[in-house]
Scaffold this motif. Structure first.
Motif, mmCIF file in Angstrom:
data_model
loop_
_atom_site.group_PDB
_atom_site.id
_atom_site.type_symbol
_atom_site.label_atom_id
_atom_site.label_comp_id
_atom_site.label_asym_id
_atom_site.label_seq_id
_atom_site.Cartn_x
_atom_site.Cartn_y
_atom_site.Cartn_z
ATOM 1 N N ASP A 199 -10.973 21.588 54.159
ATOM 2 C CA ASP A 199 -10.454 22.813 54.108
ATOM 3 C C ASP A 199 -9.517 23.432 55.251
ATOM 4 O O ASP A 199 -8.601 24.443 54.771
ATOM 5 N N ALA A 200 -9.685 22.718 56.458
ATOM 6 C CA ALA A 200 -8.733 23.614 57.434
ATOM 7 C C ALA A 200 -7.409 23.271 57.405
ATOM 8 O O ALA A 200 -6.605 24.240 57.935
ATOM 9 N N ALA A 201 -6.912 22.112 56.389
ATOM 10 C CA ALA A 201 -5.579 21.957 56.448
ATOM 11 C C ALA A 201 -4.827 23.238 55.625
ATOM 12 O O ALA A 201 -3.768 23.699 56.170
ATOM 13 N N TYR A 202 -5.508 23.223 54.608
ATOM 14 C CA TYR A 202 -5.154 24.250 53.713
ATOM 15 C C TYR A 202 -5.152 25.675 54.438
ATOM 16 O O TYR A 202 -4.245 26.497 53.937
ATOM 17 N N GLN A 203 -6.236 25.965 54.954
ATOM 18 C CA GLN A 203 -6.389 27.256 55.741
ATOM 19 C C GLN A 203 -5.259 27.385 56.788
ATOM 20 O O GLN A 203 -4.646 28.418 56.975
ATOM 21 N N GLY A 204 -4.943 26.254 57.329
ATOM 22 C CA GLY A 204 -4.140 26.451 58.481
ATOM 23 C C GLY A 204 -2.581 26.723 57.854
ATOM 24 O O GLY A 204 -1.931 27.238 58.458
ATOM 25 N N ALA A 205 -2.275 26.106 56.622
ATOM 26 C CA ALA A 205 -1.104 26.316 55.891
ATOM 27 C C ALA A 205 -0.901 27.918 55.463
ATOM 28 O O ALA A 205 0.100 28.642 55.565
ATOM 29 N N ARG A 206 -2.094 28.547 55.169
ATOM 30 C CA ARG A 206 -2.200 29.703 54.840
ATOM 31 C C ARG A 206 -1.906 30.680 55.953
ATOM 32 O O ARG A 206 -0.808 31.623 55.952
ATOM 33 N N GLU A 207 -2.390 30.409 57.313
ATOM 34 C CA GLU A 207 -2.187 31.154 58.438
ATOM 35 C C GLU A 207 -0.505 30.862 58.820
ATOM 36 O O GLU A 207 -0.109 31.856 59.291
ATOM 37 N N THR A 208 -0.097 29.629 58.803
ATOM 38 C CA THR A 208 1.250 29.663 59.298
ATOM 39 C C THR A 208 2.158 30.294 58.133
ATOM 40 O O THR A 208 3.137 30.980 58.690
ATOM 41 N N LEU A 209 1.801 30.367 56.905
ATOM 42 C CA LEU A 209 2.800 31.242 55.937
ATOM 43 C C LEU A 209 2.686 32.626 56.235
ATOM 44 O O LEU A 209 3.690 33.338 56.187
ATOM 45 N N GLN A 210 1.393 33.088 56.468
ATOM 46 C CA GLN A 210 1.341 34.604 56.803
ATOM 47 C C GLN A 210 1.881 34.959 58.109
ATOM 48 O O GLN A 210 2.555 35.943 58.153
ATOM 49 N N ARG A 211 1.922 33.996 58.990
ATOM 50 C CA ARG A 211 2.501 34.446 60.295
ATOM 51 C C ARG A 211 3.904 34.265 60.272
ATOM 52 O O ARG A 211 4.605 35.311 60.670
ATOM 53 N N TRP A 212 4.641 33.584 59.485
ATOM 54 C CA TRP A 212 6.119 33.305 59.319
ATOM 55 C C TRP A 212 6.415 34.517 58.495
ATOM 56 O O TRP A 212 7.593 35.114 58.958
ATOM 57 N N LEU A 213 5.771 35.060 57.827
ATOM 58 C CA LEU A 213 6.122 36.253 56.961
ATOM 59 C C LEU A 213 6.241 37.332 57.771
ATOM 60 O O LEU A 213 7.192 38.517 57.777
ATOM 61 N N ALA A 214 4.991 37.676 58.659
ATOM 62 C CA ALA A 214 4.728 38.704 59.744
ATOM 63 C C ALA A 214 6.020 38.663 60.713
ATOM 64 O O ALA A 214 6.384 39.605 61.073
#
Length: 446
Positions: A90-105
């Motif tokens: 699940d780490a890969a999917y969580q990593g994608a979530r964090e990357t998306l949120q960071r890019w939005l921020a």
């Protein structure tokens, strides 16, 4: 529908369950492409948009992933194909979530202020395709509104569902075609001809991608009225559409009621104005030695060696009358033709139509892969390569396995099979040109 349905089923049973073939439908909603607040890369932050966008996820092999990761720190491959972690899947999917949120921020990705539909154009020296990107209403197959034509497997749906759930986003659109000719098609062409695009990208294959925004509620209403009575065929993105259905079913089971999960990101193209291209998807069987493949194929097909090189072999394949296949991988090429009709009668399921039974991919899966070669025709034993016959043969050669090169199916056959409520075998079709990933995204939450 619960997550247990994403394992333990064969492709036909799983596809019927996930698409909702037997699910009753008493709604009156037709084909719907709803406006949404699109998310896209900010050129002032990322620079060259061709360096951060990609082909669809299932066209990117491991070598391409490495190149894309090295090309730009903001390449969207970091979202659609996050690095796997064997210790923590699940780490890969969580990593994608964090990357998306960071890019939005950070403003790498920005959301449009108002809901819109998006005119999308792909063009090069030889072709032009225009369509409309929006949020397609998710319907069961029984509604006969959005028609799948290909079976899917649990593994890719499970993967995309975990990614979609983690990121709460539709990261790339599916590709739909429909018989248009109405107001929607006219609006698309008028916008593309008269307005300035909001994004322009020239990808590394020389294709120019342009995007326009439609925010006028009056135009939205005209489009909705025009599309409502129509049907759409899934040209590309069956596993992603199946993921939309699975996510919708999960929220329905949880009692969540209507929400953004009732829609999925889609590109809709009028096939009468912009006919799609249909290419072949070749097979690679890494565990099947070419010599053994040829030997066993002789029991069910006519086999002859082609000694004039790959171009001549491909020409012979294209000129063949009836089902035919080209085998390669061991330094030699063989043309397979004239499948044994008596053996076909044994292996073909009676529940399928005659048209389905005559499809090249059905004959390949059932007569050759499963019957003659004794290999399971699934996504673990059979790899696929889109369009490029030489690449498929090279991959097979490196693995010590066999490549099977196919002719494209006929568009009329695919449409007829789907209209009759059947689905062609998995990875039978490669409609194009496909939308580029990263041009516009859709968030499931504000």
């Amino acid at each position: 529908m619960n997550d247990d349905l994403l394992s333990g089923l064969g492709p036909e049973e799983f596809s019927a369950r996930i698409f909702g073939t037997d699910e009753p439908y008493d709604g009156d909603a037709g084909l719907e492409l709803a406006p949404f607040r699109g998310v896209h890369f900010e050129p002032e932050v990322v620079g060259d948009l061709s360096a951060v966008t990609t082909p669809p996820y299932d066209l990117i092999d491991d070598d391409a992933v490495r190149r894309l990761l090295e090309s730009d720190v903001h390449n969207i491959v970091r979202l659609i194909l996050p690095a796997a972690d064997e210790k923590d899947p699940d780490a890969a999917y969580q990593g994608a979530r964090e990357t998306l949120q960071r890019w939005l921020a950070e403003g790498v990705l920005v959301a449009d202020p108002d809901p819109a539909l998006y005119v999308y154009e792909e063009s090069d020296a030889h072709s032009l395709q225009r369509g409309l990107i929006g949020a397609v209403g998710i319907r069961p197959e029984a509604a006969r509104i959005v028609l799948p034509h290909e079976n899917v497997f649990p593994g890719p749906v499970r993967d995309r569902l975990r990614l979609m759930t983690a990121t709460e986003a539709n990261l790339e659109p599916i590709f739909l075609v429909y018989e248009g000719g109405g107001a929607t098609s006219k609006i698309i062409d008028e916008v593309a001809s008269e307005a300035e695009p909001i994004l322009e990208i020239i990808s590394d294959d020389g294709v120019e991608h342009r995007l326009w925004r439609i925010t006028d509620p009056t135009l939205h209403a005209w489009i909705a009225e025009d599309l409502g009575p129509r049907q759409a065929l899934i040209a590309d993105g069956h596993h992603r559409y199946a993921t939309y259905r699975a996510l919708q079913a999960r929220h329905l089971a949880a009692g969540d009621g209507p929400g953004p999960w009732d829609y999925g990101l889609a590109l809709l193209v009028d096939s009468t104005r912009y006919p799609p291209r249909l290419g072949a998807i070749h097979r690679v069987l890494p565990g099947l030695a070419p010599e053994l493949a040829v030997k066993r194929a002789r029991s069910v097909c006519q086999v002859r060696e082609v000694t004039d090189g790959l171009p001549a072999a491909l020409a012979a394949l294209s000129a063949a009358e009836g089902p035919a296949f080209l085998l390669g991988g061991g330094g030699r090429l063989y043309l397979l033709s004239d499948p044994n009709p008596e053996r076909l009668a044994v292996v073909m399921p009676a529940r399928h139509s005659k048209r389905w039974q005559q499809l090249d991919t059905a004959i390949l899966d059932l007569l050759l892969v499963e019957d003659a070669w004794g290999v399971a025709a699934d996504d673990r034993s059979v790899e696929v390569v889109h369009h490029d016959a030489a690449a498929a043969i090279e991959r097979a050669h490196k693995a010590g396995g066999t490549a099977v090169i196919l002719n494209p199916l006929q568009v009329d056959d695919v449409l007829a099979v789907a209209a009759d409520g059947e689905r062609v075998p998995r990875k039978s079709t490669s409609f194009g040109p496909k939308p580029r990933t990263g041009v516009v995204l859709r968030l499931l939450e504000p």
